[in-house]
Write a protein that holds these residues in place. Structure first.
Motif, mmCIF file in Angstrom:
data_model
loop_
_atom_site.group_PDB
_atom_site.id
_atom_site.type_symbol
_atom_site.label_atom_id
_atom_site.label_comp_id
_atom_site.label_asym_id
_atom_site.label_seq_id
_atom_site.Cartn_x
_atom_site.Cartn_y
_atom_site.Cartn_z
ATOM 1 N N TYR A 1 51.972 33.623 37.685
ATOM 2 C CA TYR A 1 50.885 34.064 38.560
ATOM 3 C C TYR A 1 51.389 34.124 40.005
ATOM 4 N N ASP B 1 42.066 39.739 33.912
ATOM 5 C CA ASP B 1 40.804 39.257 34.458
ATOM 6 C C ASP B 1 39.685 39.706 33.509
ATOM 7 N N GLU C 1 39.109 44.094 32.472
ATOM 8 C CA GLU C 1 40.047 43.964 31.351
ATOM 9 C C GLU C 1 40.787 45.273 31.106
ATOM 10 N N ARG D 1 39.783 35.437 41.828
ATOM 11 C CA ARG D 1 39.469 36.792 42.282
ATOM 12 C C ARG D 1 38.669 36.705 43.581
ATOM 13 N N PRO E 1 42.149 33.230 32.854
ATOM 14 C CA PRO E 1 42.537 34.576 32.434
ATOM 15 C C PRO E 1 42.432 34.718 30.918
#
Lengths: 548, 548
Positions: free
Chosen positions: B172, B216, B220, B338, B408
């Protein structure tokens, strides 16, 4: 400045390598190669494969890590692959007994009684807590794997080589029964180290690139002559430091085996190609007393790093030990043959005494008969070694002989990939004089990414062009990375640190004249290149690393 | 004619793959890839890597096969990765209980009591000796590895995926905290199968190419749209056979997840590129009752082979299960974030009750506090799951919020490399109508060698030229093979059988005009090419496989 760089810190922070399973506390001696390290490792493997395959008679094997017990009995690992350990009675920490003795400057002899006595005599205490040591014990280094009731355990291979040796005949056929040839295997090896340490230096699961060269003992020559175009540092078993070419070393009898001399040169060229500092490489000959009992000569390639000279490759003359042992233990014909002038010979023919064998071995008789027909004098059955003498009938006959069987000898260059990576990072991390920023000056072919693609500012029009270039380069097969976060200087620094050699920057001029900047990691110089020429320019740079 | 080809026989005889350690009797479910197979495997891996990296946000991991127990407790393997076995009381052979029930055409439910009852009720006997079965037992599928006294055992990983999940945060960060991205790992997996069978089909040590796509859940989408240029055979969970593009399948709601639809197309293109017969490929949707409890949708790519449709790739929507479980079990922050419109929120803030925690947990208090700060409601400590409810103090506060954390989701295309090789050989072995010779019509890029170099006759002058050409092509980086033994026809046949697409023959014309013959495996046609043009011609042929 270089000395201040802590490789493990950078490697962990930047995802080159780091302790595995760290969110669960990790496990000593197990490491991950992260997004950058896994690509560096891949590139090194590919270069090695490319170089070794271009030698000619070289084939590859891919065998399981799970290994049968009998294979490792034959190889000697089952009986002899162990360390001596001592455990502290207070804090329970385990150490290698020889490490403990050596760390105090005392002479090490790998003998249990000796180590035990010296620890007692000198009153050596636990270096961690000062506690007293328990007796020296044998610590088996192979990981044992349970495969269920009524079955022998399996073991995780301590080296990839045994898979090759047991398949000698397979490859002998593949090479149309001609020696010399070599078989390589790249894969994982395992050893349950008592005290794994120092990152990649002593792992419990490690990566090897092994090469087994099979030769006729009467014609012990690799297909190419030892190199004459590189001067190598040889440290002999008489502690002489010599600087000469592999050809000289062979001709002067410093290295008596031609393939051994050849592969010191091969290893040296490989190190040079992947970017090790060859001024920090030496080949150290094992002293007589340190040689494995079957080896007549072994040279370790060593790299000088922040933790001293570390072995990164072993190049051993293994004699007929490996194939010979598997002939003995498997009772299979793993011999090679050479042509000889046809001639008559009186010969003692061995014939199995079928009656006696049937009586004593019942349904195992077939194995005994096969062993005798293969010329074995003992056989390994139900974990016992049995002499076949009394089951053999001897007859004198005259036969025409035009070939003879022999056990091939093996020369083994065995490359420790993790340690090579350790040395590579050690030799190539550097700091810029002007600002102290760390950069990794590995060759473009070893770099995890060939280039980064950066829009100069986070503006939509620049980003669009940069993303198009990025996708185009991906489609052309380059490993490239896209990054639009942070100042351009920060991004350069970010990728300098993990060895990305070229930075492609999209700026406002790009929108006018379709050119971009290529910035060089090592010099920080920049040139301007048309987008249309990027692919060919990168291809060229990938090989030369030079601006023009 | 094709049906008569016994893949395993050819594979063993020609060194493509064969049982490992056969000189010691072998071990079921362990195979070697020999001189040809190891190169085919390598080529397939390289093509897969090249294709997946060109997707863009894709990184690689290389993690150990030895895995911590706690990782596998979190993943569920420790508790749930087993088969039901039955053992014959007479001959001691072990079978999978579900295999036994299924082979008689009876309904299979994976439940111990059910399987036990049905075997008793129907009086099912051992298919090998007719003996009676013992009770159905649980057979653990993970190999356990002993690492010494006082330590939890390690396990050999059943899949490469967990190494990726536990490192989610590492990647990430690598991707500058942006989703979606994918992480791949190519490596070995292990399962202690009760009854390994049929060569590469069910191995105890196998090769996987896994890809974990992190997304996410509110967005998607993979970075590319599902393909619209290939028609694929989809077999839905309603037993409908549909033929459509991945784009259609997604738009019509046949596949509800965009990345799932995308990767059916990716897999299809990959199969096509390596030479699988795409008319023998289908994507079969798991039925509701066969789905893992965490998966909302899974499509298996299946290849039709001589042993029926076999699963070669699983493409699963795994929801938030994987990362979620590791958050829970490790008590670490593995969340993604996010951005949201900044706004004020009343929020219950959780605060650890330091006093109570200190009292109940002593020196483990740190872990508990960390878990609470990470938002966990339970923690896994000393192998027990503990509710944190009573150690949490709740306070209402107002805060400005501009981002939110989430777990996630993962879409996983997982490619079984050994089965892909099995299907590849199955689809590509063929016999010539005219003489019944077997040839393997795999694409040049997958072939173990690009070309063989052959002197027409065993004459010194021809051999010299042939060897020079061979060495030149090696130096140019081609994998080529040299062979001067046997008639030219025999040599062509020999290498046709293992898929070498081009044969370069040196004859007496070569000595006159420096041209050689290139002979094509699939058509047996020949063309004449200048030696000087060989490298460029081979490069061209490597890509097109076409004569002109």
């Amino acid at each position: 400045m270089k000395d201040e760089i802590d490789q493990e810190e950078v490697a962990k922070r930047r995802g080159i390598y780091f302790p595995a399973f760290s969110i669960y506390g990790g496990s000593s001696g197990l490491f991950d190669y992260g997004p950058y390290g896994s690509l560096i490792k891949d590139n090194i493997q590919n270069i090695w494969k490319e170089m070794i395959f271009s030698e000619g008679p070289v084939a590859m094997l891919d065998s399981p890590a799970l290994t049968l017990q009998n294979v490792l009995k034959a190889s000697g690992h089952y009986d002899r692959f162990f360390d001596y350990s001592v455990q502290c009675k207070s804090c329970n920490t385990k150490f290698r007994a020889d490490d403990i003795v050596e760390s105090l400057g005392l002479k090490v002899i790998l003998d249990r009684d000796y180590l035990n006595n010296i620890i007692r005599e000198k009153g050596i205490k636990c270096p961690k807590c000062g506690g007293e040591f328990d007796d020296v014990r044998i610590h088996k280094l192979m990981f044992q794997v349970d495969q269920g009731e009524n079955m022998d355990p399996l073991f995780l291979r301590p080296e990839t080589a045994q898979g090759i040796f047991v398949n000698f005949k397979e490859f002998y056929r593949f090479f149309r029964e001609k020696l010399p040839f070599a078989v390589i295997q790249i894969g994982r090896g395992y050893r349950n180290e008592i005290s794994p340490r120092r990152g990649l230096y002593r792992l419990r699961e490690f990566n090897m690139m092994e090469c087994e060269v099979f030769l006729d003992p009467k014609d012990e020559k690799w297909v190419k002559e030892p190199y004459d175009d590189v001067k190598i540092h040889y440290l002999t078993n008489k502690d002489e430091d010599l600087f000469m070419t592999p050809k000289e070393a062979y001709e002067k009898g410093i290295i008596k085996s031609q393939p051994l001399a050849y592969f010191t040169g091969f290893a040296f060229k490989f190190y040079s190609r992947i970017g090790l500092d060859v001024n920090k490489i030496r080949f150290r000959q094992h002293k007589k007393e340190d040689l494995s009992h079957y080896s007549s000569d072994t040279w370790d390639a060593e790299a000088l790093t922040d933790i001293g000279w570390i072995e990164i490759t072993g190049i051993a003359h293994r004699g007929t030990y490996d194939v010979g042992r598997h002939i003995e233990y498997s009772a299979r014909d793993l011999y090679a043959q050479r042509l000889v002038e046809p001639h008559k010979e009186k010969k003692i023919e061995l014939e199995p005494n079928f009656k006696e064998i049937k009586r004593d071995f019942g349904d195992k008789a077939g194995e005994i008969i096969k062993a005798i027909n293969n010329g074995n004098s003992t056989v390994f059955l139900n974990n016992k070694q049995i002499s076949l003498e009394k089951y053999i009938i001897r007859k004198e006959v005259e036969v025409t002989v035009d070939r003879e069987s022999f056990v091939p000898i093996v020369v083994e260059p065995s490359f420790g990939l993790d340690r090579i990576i350790y040395a590579l990072l050690d030799h190539n991390f550097d700091k810029r004089e002007e600002n102290g920023y760390v950069y990794l000056k590995i060759p473009p072919q070893v770099s995890p990414f060939v280039a980064g693609v950066y829009p100069l500012f986070p503006k939509e029009d620049l980003e669009k062009v940069a993303k198009d270039i990025y996708q185009k380069l991906l489609n052309d097969g380059f490993k490239v990375i896209y990054d639009d976060s942070g100042s351009i200087g920060k991004r350069y620094a970010r990728y300098d640190e993990v060895g990305v050699p070229f930075g492609i920057t999209v700026d406002y001029d790009t929108l006018k004249d379709s050119t971009v900047t290529i910035r060089f990691r090592d010099t920080t110089e920049q040139i301007r290149v048309s987008i249309n020429d990027l692919t060919s320019k990168l291809r060229e740079l990938l090989w030369t690393g030079k601006k023009n």
